[in-house]
Design a protein around this motif. Structure first.
Motif, PDB file in Angstrom:
ATOM      1  N   VAL A  21     -60.807 -38.482  25.583  1.00 32.38           N
ATOM      2  CA  VAL A  21     -60.409 -39.781  26.093  1.00 32.38           C
ATOM      3  C   VAL A  21     -60.196 -40.693  24.902  1.00 32.38           C
ATOM      4  CG1 VAL A  21     -61.597 -39.503  28.281  1.00 32.38           C
ATOM      5  CG2 VAL A  21     -62.824 -40.478  26.358  1.00 32.38           C
ATOM      6  N   ASN A  32     -64.405 -36.024  28.098  1.00 34.18           N
ATOM      7  CA  ASN A  32     -64.425 -36.071  29.557  1.00 34.18           C
ATOM      8  C   ASN A  32     -64.710 -34.660  30.065  1.00 34.18           C
ATOM      9  OD1 ASN A  32     -63.878 -36.230  32.314  1.00 34.18           O
ATOM     10  ND2 ASN A  32     -62.348 -37.839  32.005  1.00 34.18           N
ATOM     11  N   ASP A  35     -64.074 -34.124  34.613  1.00 29.70           N
ATOM     12  CA  ASP A  35     -63.892 -35.345  35.394  1.00 29.70           C
ATOM     13  C   ASP A  35     -65.172 -35.792  36.091  1.00 29.70           C
ATOM     14  OD1 ASP A  35     -61.223 -35.709  34.748  1.00 29.70           O
ATOM     15  OD2 ASP A  35     -60.562 -34.339  36.335  1.00 29.70           O
ATOM     16  N   GLU A  38     -68.314 -38.804  31.135  1.00 29.30           N
ATOM     17  CA  GLU A  38     -67.732 -38.976  29.802  1.00 29.30           C
ATOM     18  C   GLU A  38     -68.866 -39.076  28.792  1.00 29.30           C
ATOM     19  OE1 GLU A  38     -65.718 -42.568  27.319  1.00 29.30           O
ATOM     20  OE2 GLU A  38     -64.966 -42.264  29.372  1.00 29.30           O
ATOM     21  N   LYS A  81     -70.146 -42.744  33.682  1.00 32.32           N
ATOM     22  CA  LYS A  81     -69.757 -42.091  34.925  1.00 32.32           C
ATOM     23  C   LYS A  81     -69.104 -43.092  35.865  1.00 32.32           C
ATOM     24  CE  LYS A  81     -69.672 -39.291  38.509  1.00 32.32           C
ATOM     25  NZ  LYS A  81     -68.676 -38.192  38.604  1.00 32.32           N
ATOM     26  N   SER A  88     -69.167 -48.171  38.159  1.00 37.08           N
ATOM     27  CA  SER A  88     -69.423 -47.166  37.131  1.00 37.08           C
ATOM     28  C   SER A  88     -70.765 -47.470  36.477  1.00 37.08           C
ATOM     29  CB  SER A  88     -68.308 -47.155  36.084  1.00 37.08           C
ATOM     30  OG  SER A  88     -68.240 -48.404  35.405  1.00 37.08           O
TER      31      SER A  88
END
Length: 376
Positions: A21, A32, A35, A38, A81, A88
């Motif tokens: 990323v 990442n 998915d 991170e 996340k 997040s």
């Protein structure tokens, strides 16, 4: 949970799907994993000969103690996340060497960031990219400055170096842009530090003692930053910022902690120039106080200039910084001249050779370092 176990857990969780990323400057940073989460890190390792490095949140008085050794300055490990398109979370561990007590010399682990972020859908053309952090959060200033002066690996920024406040605290921060987003090409190719085309802001309320300080009174500190591009269409490289703190220092005596800061930045692809002017009363840990009356904070002021020049497409950069800071009544004056040469191995590894000439009340010390910065 040990760092190694946590790393293994995350990798297993992500199986084999891993992708890079990008950070705010357009460089690749972070991994990442499937998915799901991170992961990123920043490691500052150095050989240092000179005055011992002192952090803003250390409780011991700053002393000019000479050292010559390989050191771990800092190590950050971050997990992020996205819970959905609105919420997040972020978790950042701060690893450093314990310099106090019977455990001095051991690697010390503590939390720096632990927050829930929400990005409410305001459907406003005026206030855009609004985000709210709750928990152990960013304070409004240092995260912004460190995306222009990227040499935190050498030492703290001017304000934190002089122990006015640090980068994170317990509280709530609201950030966003005023007006539309800046052109993507400019953010990617020149500088991505402020994504708002015309203005950005950050405002919050905090305990006041920093992320490593226990609350010692019932007062809270309000802080805020406003940054504008006065000539967004003709000279977008120019940014002008104002910042303030208003509250009390973190001690049982609650001395004043009030500050204003002016900041000017010009950021091109090949070079960066910044200048800042600080004027205030007291500090976040209530250190700058009258020795006979700990409820009375002392006035302090100073300035800092920073510049960096990149040599075309080569991996080399030349940079320097000039600071001066003074505490009134006790006539404590600190001057610093810092300079260095950087070799960028790749987007995630830099070698930085630097020196620092520091004068505190006419006592001078020179420091020499070779820094290794790993950022992924």
């Amino acid at each position: 949970m040990k760092l190694r176990s946590l790393f293994v857990f995350v990798v297993l969780l992500g199986e084999t799907s891993i992708a890079q990323v990008s950070n705010s400057d357009g460089d690749e940073k972070g991994i990442n994993i499937a998915d799901l989460v991170e992961m990123s890190g920043d490691w500052f390792i150095a050989y240092r000969d000179g005055v011992k490095q002192v952090q803003a949140d250390e409780t011991l008085p700053a002393v000019n103690e000479h050292t010559s050794s390989f050191v771990l300055k800092r190590s950050y490990f971050t997990l992020k996340k996205d819970l959905n398109d609105v919420f997040s979370v972020r978790y950042t561990m701060d690893l450093t060497i314990d310099n106090e007590g019977d455990d001095a010399g051991n690697v010390e682990t503590r939390l720096k960031y632990l927050y829930l972020m929400t990005k409410p859908k305001l459907h406003s053309k005026l206030f855009t990219s609004t985000a709210i952090e709750v928990g152990m959060v960013h304070r409004p200033w240092l995260d912004y400055e460190q995306k222009m002066n990227t040499y935190r690996v050498q030492d703290n920024m001017f304000i934190e170096r002089n122990r006015i406040f640090n980068s994170a605290d317990f509280g709530l921060t609201v950030t966003g842009n005023i007006g539309p987003k800046m052109d993507d090409d400019f953010l990617k190719d020149v500088n991505g530090v402020m994504k708002g085309k015309y203005a950005s802001y950050s405002l919050g309320i905090y305990n006041g003692g920093g992320y490593s300080g226990i609350e010692k009174n019932t007062n809270k500190v309000v802080a805020g930053r406003l940054t504008v591009r006065p000539f967004a269409n003709s000279l977008p490289q120019l940014q002008v910022s104002g910042y303030f703190n208003r509250g009390k220092g973190n001690s049982e005596f609650s001395p004043d902690f009030n500050q204003v800061l002016g900041f000017l930045a010009f950021t091109e692809k090949q070079y960066k120039l910044t200048a800042q002017l600080h004027d205030g009363v007291g500090d976040f840990r209530a250190r700058y106080i009258d020795s006979n009356d700990p409820s009375r904070a002392l006035k302090n002021h100073g300035y800092s200039f920073f510049g960096e020049y990149r040599f075309g497409r080569s991996p080399f950069s030349l940079w320097g910084r000039l600071d001066e800071f003074k505490v009134e009544e006790i006539d404590e004056r600190t001057q610093r001249i810092i300079g260095g040469l950087t070799y960028r191995v790749n987007k995630m590894i830099r070698l930085i050779l630097n020196t620092e000439h520091t004068t505190v009340d006419n006592n001078t010390e020179d420091t020499y370092e070779l820094n290794l910065e790993i950022s992924f």
